[in-house]
Design an enzyme around this catalytic site. Structure first.
Site, short mmCIF file in Angstrom:
data_model
loop_
_atom_site.label_atom_id
_atom_site.label_comp_id
_atom_site.label_asym_id
_atom_site.label_seq_id
_atom_site.Cartn_x
_atom_site.Cartn_y
_atom_site.Cartn_z
N SER A 1 0.83 -1.21 0.00
CA SER A 1 0.00 0.00 0.00
C SER A 1 0.86 1.25 0.00
O SER A 1 1.98 1.26 0.54
CB SER A 1 -0.89 0.00 1.26
N TYR B 1 -1.76 0.25 10.23
CA TYR B 1 -1.99 -0.40 8.94
C TYR B 1 -0.77 -0.26 8.04
O TYR B 1 -0.25 -1.24 7.49
CB TYR B 1 -3.23 0.18 8.26
N LYS C 1 2.04 -3.14 6.55
CA LYS C 1 2.35 -3.34 5.13
C LYS C 1 3.85 -3.21 4.87
O LYS C 1 4.42 -3.97 4.08
CB LYS C 1 1.56 -2.35 4.27
#
Length: 323
Positions: A117, A141, A145
């Site tokens: 991402s 998050y 990643k």
């Protein structure tokens, strides 16, 4: 060879599955159905229901379907939820990835595509984000990643697995109504839902250092995301363990949140209420736009769809679901 697509019953994963099967690839889907739906899959695609934390289930799926490559799309992906539940996100996104890679290494799976991402970049202060732009994620998050990329590449080098990590920018649109984004957090479905309910869309902050004061993002059609995965898979088939790539998937064009909101309103008929401005959200960078030069050189890939197609396809999908 057979590819296993984890999260293949989800919004992005189902588009990847459709792209790969249309190209003649053999695919099996592995999904816990926590956010995906078996209805997104065509009848000829096998579905194994299981968690990426379940090593026994993974081993059986890889063995039963003679899997030789994995496209790992499954992940928890809501930024706000990751702040509230970091332990959940690290367990699902990092521990789950570790478990999957252990299963791949044990079974001799030699090709691995990882869905990463743009969140790994955090708040970059550059006009175009290249793969060499420093990574400084600002939420759990994004951290998971980035840790995932490190883990994928290290495991690839240690176990002879060719790897490609694909950093998505802002995904939108749909290739077919049944594959549409049914979530509530991404901008396009969020604006469409408010307009359909007769409510004003919400813009978070209009005092950023951008031309119209709202955040600027690089929106990429989900069909283009899917075609990039197919291109990455093809590269791994050709070059195998020699491949170790990290690539952006974007259009290289910035669109402001206000511009995108107005475009969505236009495709719905333009009769809904005008957007209202709310305070900034913590951690929203002013501008994040990809350089797509490297993926063009390495995979011969480029985006084919524009933002209007994203908005129109999402609106048509919502209309069909409502009738």
């Amino acid at each position: 060879m057979t590819w296993m697509v984890t999260g293949g019953a989800g919004y992005i994963g189902s588009h990847v599955v459709r792209e790969m099967t249309a190209a003649g690839e053999s695919v099996v889907v592995y999904d816990d159905l926590s956010s995906g739906s078996a209805d997104r899959l065509s009848g000829g695609v096998p579905l194994v229901v299981g968690s990426v934390l379940d090593r026994g289930r993974l081993d059986a799926a890889i063995s039963d379907h003679r899997v030789s490559g994995v496209v790992h799309v499954a992940a928890k992906k809501q930024v706000a939820e990751s702040v509230e539940k970091p332990l959940l996100y690290y367990r699902e996104n990092v521990q789950g990835l570790q478990t999957l890679l252990e299963a791949c290494a044990a079974a001799g799976v030699s090709r691995f595509v990882f869905s990463s991402s743009a969140a790994v970049y955090g708040m970059p202060d550059v006009d175009l984000v290249t793969e060499d732009t420093p990574c400084a994620p600002v939420n759990p998050y994004g951290e998971t990643k980035l840790a995932g990329e490190w883990l994928v590449r290290a495991a690839g080098r240690a176990h002879g697995i060719g790897t490609v990590c694909l950093r998505y920018f802002n995904v939108a649109g749909t290739a077919a109504p049944e594959l549409a984004d049914t979530g509530t957090t991404n901008l396009v479905p969020a604006v469409l839902r408010r307009l359909a309910a007769g409510e004003a869309p919400v813009i978070f902050g209009d005092d950023y250092p951008t031309p119209d004061g709202t955040c600027v993002r690089d929106y990429i059609h989900v069909s283009d995301i899917a075609s990039a995965h197919l291109a990455a898979a093809g590269r791994l088939v050709r070059t195998g363990a020699q491949t170790d790539l990290v690539l952006n998937i974007g259009r290289g064009e910035g669109v402001s949140v206000r511009e995108m909101t107005e475009l969505i309103s236009e495709v719905t008929g333009g009769t809904g209420p005008a957007a209202v401005v709310a305070p900034r959200r913590a951690g929203d960078p002013a501008r994040v736009v990809a350089s797509a030069a490297l993926i063009g050189r390495e995979l011969g890939w480029s985006a084919r769809h524009g933002v209007k197609e994203m908005a129109e396809s999402a609106w048509e999908a919502m209309r069909r679901r409502r009738t």
